[in-house]
Motif scaffolding. Sequence first.
Motif, PDB file in Angstrom:
ATOM      1  N   SER A 187      -9.439  -0.653   3.476  1.00 39.52           N
ATOM      2  CA  SER A 187     -10.440   0.074   3.199  1.00 39.52           C
ATOM      3  C   SER A 187     -11.524  -0.969   2.320  1.00 39.52           C
ATOM      4  O   SER A 187     -11.318  -2.083   2.002  1.00 39.52           O
ATOM      5  N   GLY A 222       3.839  -4.212  13.117  1.00 35.41           N
ATOM      6  CA  GLY A 222       5.181  -3.973  12.899  1.00 35.41           C
ATOM      7  C   GLY A 222       5.443  -3.089  11.525  1.00 35.41           C
ATOM      8  O   GLY A 222       4.531  -2.963  10.710  1.00 35.41           O
ATOM      9  N   SER A 231      -4.399  -0.055   4.677  1.00 34.20           N
ATOM     10  CA  SER A 231      -5.324   0.268   6.063  1.00 34.20           C
ATOM     11  C   SER A 231      -6.735  -0.716   6.030  1.00 34.20           C
ATOM     12  O   SER A 231      -7.102  -1.044   7.108  1.00 34.20           O
ATOM     13  N   PHE A 240       8.981  -2.578   6.324  1.00 33.64           N
ATOM     14  CA  PHE A 240      10.254  -2.598   5.812  1.00 33.64           C
ATOM     15  C   PHE A 240      11.334  -3.669   6.774  1.00 33.64           C
ATOM     16  O   PHE A 240      12.328  -3.779   6.631  1.00 33.64           O
ATOM     17  N   ASN A 252       0.956  -4.229   9.605  1.00 35.34           N
ATOM     18  CA  ASN A 252       0.795  -2.926   9.828  1.00 35.34           C
ATOM     19  C   ASN A 252       1.517  -2.417  11.122  1.00 35.34           C
ATOM     20  O   ASN A 252       1.313  -3.034  12.160  1.00 35.34           O
ATOM     21  N   GLY A 288       0.843  -1.174  -0.051  1.00 34.08           N
ATOM     22  CA  GLY A 288      -0.222   0.079   0.001  1.00 34.08           C
ATOM     23  C   GLY A 288       0.864   1.482  -0.139  1.00 34.08           C
ATOM     24  O   GLY A 288       2.078   1.250  -0.277  1.00 34.08           O
TER      25      GLY A 288
HETATM   26  C1  LIG Z   1     -14.810   4.492  -5.969  1.00 32.46           C
HETATM   27  C2  LIG Z   1     -13.606   4.175  -5.205  1.00 32.46           C
HETATM   28  C3  LIG Z   1     -12.975   3.111  -5.755  1.00 32.46           C
HETATM   29  C4  LIG Z   1     -11.879   2.606  -5.030  1.00 32.46           C
HETATM   30  N1  LIG Z   1     -11.133   1.571  -5.352  1.00 32.46           N
HETATM   31  C5  LIG Z   1     -10.142   0.891  -4.834  1.00 32.46           C
HETATM   32  C6  LIG Z   1      -9.439  -0.210  -5.311  1.00 32.46           C
HETATM   33  O1  LIG Z   1      -9.691  -0.727  -6.335  1.00 32.46           O
HETATM   34  N2  LIG Z   1      -8.223  -0.504  -4.450  1.00 32.46           N
HETATM   35  C7  LIG Z   1      -7.863  -0.279  -3.432  1.00 32.46           C
HETATM   36  O2  LIG Z   1      -6.865  -0.555  -2.900  1.00 32.46           O
HETATM   37  N3  LIG Z   1      -8.305   1.155  -3.089  1.00 32.46           N
HETATM   38  C8  LIG Z   1      -9.396   1.543  -3.894  1.00 32.46           C
HETATM   39  N4  LIG Z   1      -9.871   2.911  -3.351  1.00 32.46           N
HETATM   40  C9  LIG Z   1      -9.115   3.564  -2.563  1.00 32.46           C
HETATM   41  C10 LIG Z   1      -9.374   3.363  -0.917  1.00 32.46           C
HETATM   42  O3  LIG Z   1     -10.594   4.093  -0.336  1.00 32.46           O
HETATM   43  C11 LIG Z   1      -8.354   3.570   0.040  1.00 32.46           C
HETATM   44  O4  LIG Z   1      -8.018   5.006  -0.081  1.00 32.46           O
HETATM   45  C12 LIG Z   1      -6.947   2.742  -0.278  1.00 32.46           C
HETATM   46  O5  LIG Z   1      -7.447   1.526  -0.475  1.00 32.46           O
HETATM   47  C13 LIG Z   1      -5.969   3.058   0.801  1.00 32.46           C
HETATM   48  O6  LIG Z   1      -4.770   2.397   0.290  1.00 32.46           O
HETATM   49  P1  LIG Z   1      -3.645   1.929   1.336  1.00 32.46           P
HETATM   50  O7  LIG Z   1      -4.099   1.081   2.272  1.00 32.46           O
HETATM   51  O8  LIG Z   1      -2.465   1.514   0.563  1.00 32.46           O
HETATM   52  O9  LIG Z   1      -3.460   3.448   1.942  1.00 32.46           O
HETATM   53  P2  LIG Z   1      -3.733   3.933   3.546  1.00 32.46           P
HETATM   54  O10 LIG Z   1      -5.313   4.168   4.004  1.00 32.46           O
HETATM   55  O11 LIG Z   1      -3.039   5.408   3.721  1.00 32.46           O
HETATM   56  O12 LIG Z   1      -3.126   2.948   4.514  1.00 32.46           O
HETATM   57  C14 LIG Z   1      -1.778   2.854   4.780  1.00 32.46           C
HETATM   58  C15 LIG Z   1      -1.688   1.880   5.834  1.00 32.46           C
HETATM   59  O13 LIG Z   1      -0.362   1.731   5.974  1.00 32.46           O
HETATM   60  C16 LIG Z   1       0.161   1.630   7.588  1.00 32.46           C
HETATM   61  N5  LIG Z   1       1.540   1.676   7.613  1.00 32.46           N
HETATM   62  C17 LIG Z   1       2.157   3.290   7.317  1.00 32.46           C
HETATM   63  N6  LIG Z   1       3.618   2.798   7.371  1.00 32.46           N
HETATM   64  C18 LIG Z   1       3.673   1.501   7.474  1.00 32.46           C
HETATM   65  C19 LIG Z   1       4.792   0.903   7.821  1.00 32.46           C
HETATM   66  N7  LIG Z   1       6.071   1.205   7.526  1.00 32.46           N
HETATM   67  N8  LIG Z   1       4.749  -0.603   8.069  1.00 32.46           N
HETATM   68  C20 LIG Z   1       3.502  -1.205   8.280  1.00 32.46           C
HETATM   69  N9  LIG Z   1       2.183  -0.442   8.058  1.00 32.46           N
HETATM   70  C21 LIG Z   1       2.521   0.842   7.720  1.00 32.46           C
HETATM   71  C22 LIG Z   1      -0.729   2.629   8.015  1.00 32.46           C
HETATM   72  O14 LIG Z   1      -1.047   2.324   9.450  1.00 32.46           O
HETATM   73  C23 LIG Z   1      -2.228   2.397   7.307  1.00 32.46           C
HETATM   74  O15 LIG Z   1      -3.135   1.640   7.949  1.00 32.46           O
HETATM   75  C24 LIG Z   1     -11.306   3.169  -3.980  1.00 32.46           C
HETATM   76  C25 LIG Z   1     -11.935   4.446  -3.632  1.00 32.46           C
HETATM   77  C26 LIG Z   1     -13.002   5.038  -4.120  1.00 32.46           C
HETATM   78  C27 LIG Z   1     -13.452   6.117  -3.759  1.00 32.46           C
END
Ligand SMILES: Cc1cc2nc3c(=O)[nH]c(=O)nc-3n(C[C@H](O)[C@H](O)[C@H](O)COP(=O)(O)OP(=O)(O)OC[C@H]3O[C@@H](n4cnc5c(N)ncnc54)[C@H](O)[C@@H]3O)c2cc1C
Length: 316
Positions: free
Chosen positions: A266, A300, A264, A303, A283, A205
């Motif tokens: 989602s 954790g 996260s 990386f 995470n 992510g």
């Molecule tokens: C209409 C619509 C369609 C969507 N379609 C998709 C889709 O197909 N797929 C999709 O994925 N999303 C989709 N999204 C986006 C979705 O809502 C989220 O924004 C997205 O999934 C979040 O991506 P993420 O988990 O990578 O990032 P974030 O929500 O920013 O989460 C990052 C996580 O990583 C953790 N973290 C930070 N640093 C570290 C570390 N060093 N080690 C371990 N953990 C760490 C944090 O605690 C956090 O929980 C869509 C949104 C909309 C509105």
Amino acid sequence: MANIGVLIETDSTGVKIANYGVMTAAQGEGHQIIAFVMGIAATACTEILGRYGATQVIELSSQGENLAKSPDLQAGLIIDAVKEYHIDFLFGLCSSKGKDIMARVAAQTGAPLAQDCLSVDVAARTVVKPFFSGRTTATLQLNGSLVLCTIRPNAIEEKEAPVTAGAAVFSSARSNDGRLVIKEVKKNPSGRVDISEANIIITGGRPLGSADNFQILGKCADTLGGAVGASRVAVDLGYASHSMQVGQTGKTVSPRLYVACGLSGSVQHFAGMKTAKVIVAINNDKDAPIFQKCDYGIIGDLFEVVPALTEALAKR
Ligand SMILES: Cc1cc2nc3c(=O)[nH]c(=O)nc-3n(C[C@H](O)[C@H](O)[C@H](O)COP(=O)(O)OP(=O)(O)OC[C@H]3O[C@@H](n4cnc5c(N)ncnc54)[C@H](O)[C@@H]3O)c2cc1C
């Protein structure tokens, strides 16, 4: 009793593993399973497809025409073979190729088609398939002398049902009508299996932070023989290609093991992977929502955790 045809997908290694679940869906008391292959000799596949219940493996041949370049020619040959072998049900893999070919077969025959099925009941002529990004499923009745369906990769647990399979070649006098010709196919440069067919997926992510950092996940995936996925944020930020995106606006996957690194959790991401058999989350925030939805959680820094995991797995 039904005659069930299964369209088998192959790659450079032979029969793709993802076909085994489709073969399993076709098994049943008194059913005759006929596996259709293209671009590979039937004799090269009898051992493996017989193990999953195929009584016959039929190579579809186009009498000198380049089958690989024409999906319409492939569909035409399949239609001719379906008639020849009196097929009642035709199953395929819900891959980009499977969906495309089945749609062409449906258009040309008028047969009912259900794509992305999770299960099939041949006797009842029903399939179960997801709707609304997997929030709900529906049972569909498919009526017709020929019924078509594609099955989600890994949705059905593979089960062997060994028989001795015969091999034959089927060809018909079809030719490429030239309406659609495939000019070039670009292979995934990583050489890894596509996420929609992978048994194991390591997904990254937002916190991955760059395309280079995704290599940490690549190494782990290679140790396990898996594929690398990405969240939409990681794709939008340019860390990964769209072909790797899992979720509502990406691909739907159903691996045996899904390792979510820095996600996260989602709802939109979960829409694409909630049928994974085992979900592991890594995470650094113990309150991250993904910990409510996983089977195993590791609190954790990814990386640190992922390279340590890769090292431990490599030693095994
Ligand atoms: C209409 C619509 C369609 C969507 N379609 C998709 C889709 O197909 N797929 C999709 O994925 N999303 C989709 N999204 C986006 C979705 O809502 C989220 O924004 C997205 O999934 C979040 O991506 P993420 O988990 O990578 O990032 P974030 O929500 O920013 O989460 C990052 C996580 O990583 C953790 N973290 C930070 N640093 C570290 C570390 N060093 N080690 C371990 N953990 C760490 C944090 O605690 C956090 O929980 C869509 C949104 C909309 C509105």
